[in-house]
Design an enzyme around this catalytic site. Structure first.
Site, PDB file in Angstrom:
ATOM      1  N   LYS A 261       0.828  -1.205   0.000  1.00 24.14           N
ATOM      2  CA  LYS A 261       0.000   0.000   0.000  1.00 24.14           C
ATOM      3  C   LYS A 261       0.872   1.268   0.000  1.00 24.14           C
ATOM      4  O   LYS A 261       2.085   1.189   0.140  1.00 24.14           O
ATOM      5  CB  LYS A 261      -0.956  -0.038   1.202  1.00 24.14           C
ATOM      6  CG  LYS A 261      -1.934  -1.235   1.169  1.00 24.14           C
ATOM      7  CD  LYS A 261      -2.749  -1.298  -0.105  1.00 24.14           C
ATOM      8  CE  LYS A 261      -4.076  -2.024  -0.014  1.00 24.14           C
ATOM      9  NZ  LYS A 261      -4.061  -3.474   0.202  1.00 24.14           N
TER      10      LYS A 261
HETATM   11  C1  LIG Z   1      -5.500  -4.323   0.745  1.00 26.11           C
HETATM   12  C2  LIG Z   1      -6.982  -4.130   0.754  1.00 26.11           C
HETATM   13  C3  LIG Z   1      -7.779  -4.523   1.849  1.00 26.11           C
HETATM   14  C4  LIG Z   1      -7.242  -5.341   2.975  1.00 26.11           C
HETATM   15  O1  LIG Z   1      -6.239  -4.712   3.673  1.00 26.11           O
HETATM   16  P1  LIG Z   1      -5.442  -5.541   4.792  1.00 26.11           P
HETATM   17  O2  LIG Z   1      -4.721  -4.453   5.535  1.00 26.11           O
HETATM   18  O3  LIG Z   1      -4.512  -6.463   4.073  1.00 26.11           O
HETATM   19  O4  LIG Z   1      -6.434  -6.244   5.624  1.00 26.11           O
HETATM   20  C5  LIG Z   1      -9.117  -4.208   1.829  1.00 26.11           C
HETATM   21  N1  LIG Z   1      -9.682  -3.565   0.799  1.00 26.11           N
HETATM   22  C6  LIG Z   1      -8.960  -3.195  -0.277  1.00 26.11           C
HETATM   23  C7  LIG Z   1      -9.638  -2.473  -1.393  1.00 26.11           C
HETATM   24  C8  LIG Z   1      -7.595  -3.476  -0.343  1.00 26.11           C
HETATM   25  O5  LIG Z   1      -6.882  -3.152  -1.435  1.00 26.11           O
END
Ligand SMILES: *Cc1c(COP(=O)(O)O)cnc(C)c1O
Length: 383
Positions: A182
């Site tokens: 991210k």
């Molecule tokens: C990465 C992601 C998640 C989940 O995030 P985590 O921190 O891995 O639980 C949820 N929604 C979207 C759109 C994502 O890209």
């Protein structure tokens, strides 16, 4: 040219120094660094509260739980997202109800939401897909007309805005991810933003077993018994995660500007390739440029992804729609053609490398290779 990986983090000496500070102290779990991160991230977003947690999935689940959404309730969301958007709803005990997306952005189609609302509907979870924020003013108006909560899945959209409105401003909560790929990352991690004081207080209890004191409180205030007034979960962010995130907040907008410039270059170059299209960016949007998605013919998409990989270029699919995964087909009876726009995007989309340290020559290289691949694989309309 070297390999172009799909993602590269930009963590370095500043993060190491901040983690060293944590390790030289005694509180490894939720403590001073988490408080600092929460305060600084709240200031960045312009919201009253941020609650640090261990993932966006946990953030979504806790938001639903804190709003008393569970068994027998329905939650409206998009089928074009990472599965966690929907599995968090199921984890809370509620039922996900999908609404198809806009063809040109991939975001949930606000025009279709009202027809999906039933007496059981309690909330809407929009996803600001790829970093482009949903029109939150319009969504808030729809939600208010039906007394629904809004939980923003803002995993792709830390830095974005729609008409200057940032995530967490109009939603009851906004949920963020600091997963490895991210825009800012602690390997695993997440946060919840809210302007609601009572909700923030409840979320802090719920993220830590429902306990009314933490180890940090006892360290500061001396020992006293704690109580468990409500049922909770184990989702509290720790000081090591917060230490990794703090320095990244300082360069978050500088990194956005770098990604925006790279995305702009991609858009310019991709215009010249027949058989490749991009998503529209609405003029009201400040795009967070989390991903660089493109579309090609469904007939060649998988082969394009493989051919890029063979040439050392990372590419992934964001996303094959949630409702067509085996679990969802089996549990809810979903089939092909239920959410046509999401399926069309799911069959044709792929994401190209995009991160602050990607060089402009690397973008030119990726586009050149992509152009050759698409030209070779694409059925020639003149034959
Ligand atoms: C990465 C992601 C998640 C989940 O995030 P985590 O921190 O891995 O639980 C949820 N929604 C979207 C759109 C994502 O890209």
């Amino acid at each position: 040219m070297d390999q172009v990986p799909f993602f590269q983090h930009d963590l370095g000496e500043e993060e190491i120094a901040e983690v060293r500070k944590v390790l030289s102290g005694n509180i490894l779990t939720t403590g001073q660094q988490v408080l600092e991160f929460e305060a600084q991230f709240a200031e960045y977003l312009g919201v009253n509260h941020v609650v640090g947690v261990t993932s966006c999935t946990g953030a979504l689940h806790l938001s639903l739980a804190a709003l008393d959404i569970g068994n027998g309730d329905e939650v409206i969301t998009t089928p074009l997202s990472f599965i966690a958007t929907a599995t968090a709803i199921i984890q809370a005990g509620a039922t996900p109800v999908f609404v198809d997306v806009e063809r040109h952005t991939g975001n949930i189609d606000l025009k279709r939401i009202e027809s999906a609302i039933t007496p059981r509907t309690k909330a809407i979870i929009p996803v600001h897909l790829y970093g482009q924020m949903v029109d939150m003013l319009r969504l808030r108006a729809i939600a208010d007309a039906h007394s629904l909560h809004i939980i923003e899945d803002s995993a792709h959209c830390i830095e974005g805005a729609y008409q200057q409105i940032k995530p967490g401003t109009l939603g009851d909560t906004a949920c963020f991810s600091f997963y490895a790929t991210k825009n800012i990352t602690s390997g695993e991690g997440g946060a919840i933003a809210t302007n609601n004081d009572a909700l923030a207080k409840k979320l802090k209890l719920l993220r830590h077993h429902g306990m009314d004191k933490t180890a940090f409180d006892r360290e500061k205030e001396g020992y006293s018994h704690w109580d468990m007034p409500i049922f909770g979960w184990k989702y509290n962010m720790d000081n090591i995660q917060a230490a990794l995130l703090l320095p990244q907040l300082n360069r978050i907008d500088a990194n956005l500007r770098k990604r925006a410039a790279l995305a702009h270059l991609y858009y310019e170059r991709l215009k010249e390739i027949d058989g490749v299209s991009t998503f529209d960016i609405k003029p009201e949007v400040r795009h967070a440029h989390h991903l660089m998605p493109i579309r090609v013919s469904p007939a060649i998409r998988d082969r394009v992804v493989m051919a890029l990989h063979e040439r050392g270029i990372g590419a992934v699919v964001n996303y094959r729609p949630i409702h067509l995964h085996a679990y969802f087909r089996e549990k809810y009876g979903f089939e092909n053609r239920h959410y046509v726009a999401a399926e069309e995007i799911g069959d044709s989309v792929l994401s190209l490398p995009l991160y602050p340290n990607l060089r402009h020559e690397q973008v030119e290289h990726v586009v050149e290779r992509l152009s050759t691949i698409v030209n070779t694989l694409q059925p020639n309309p003149n034959l």
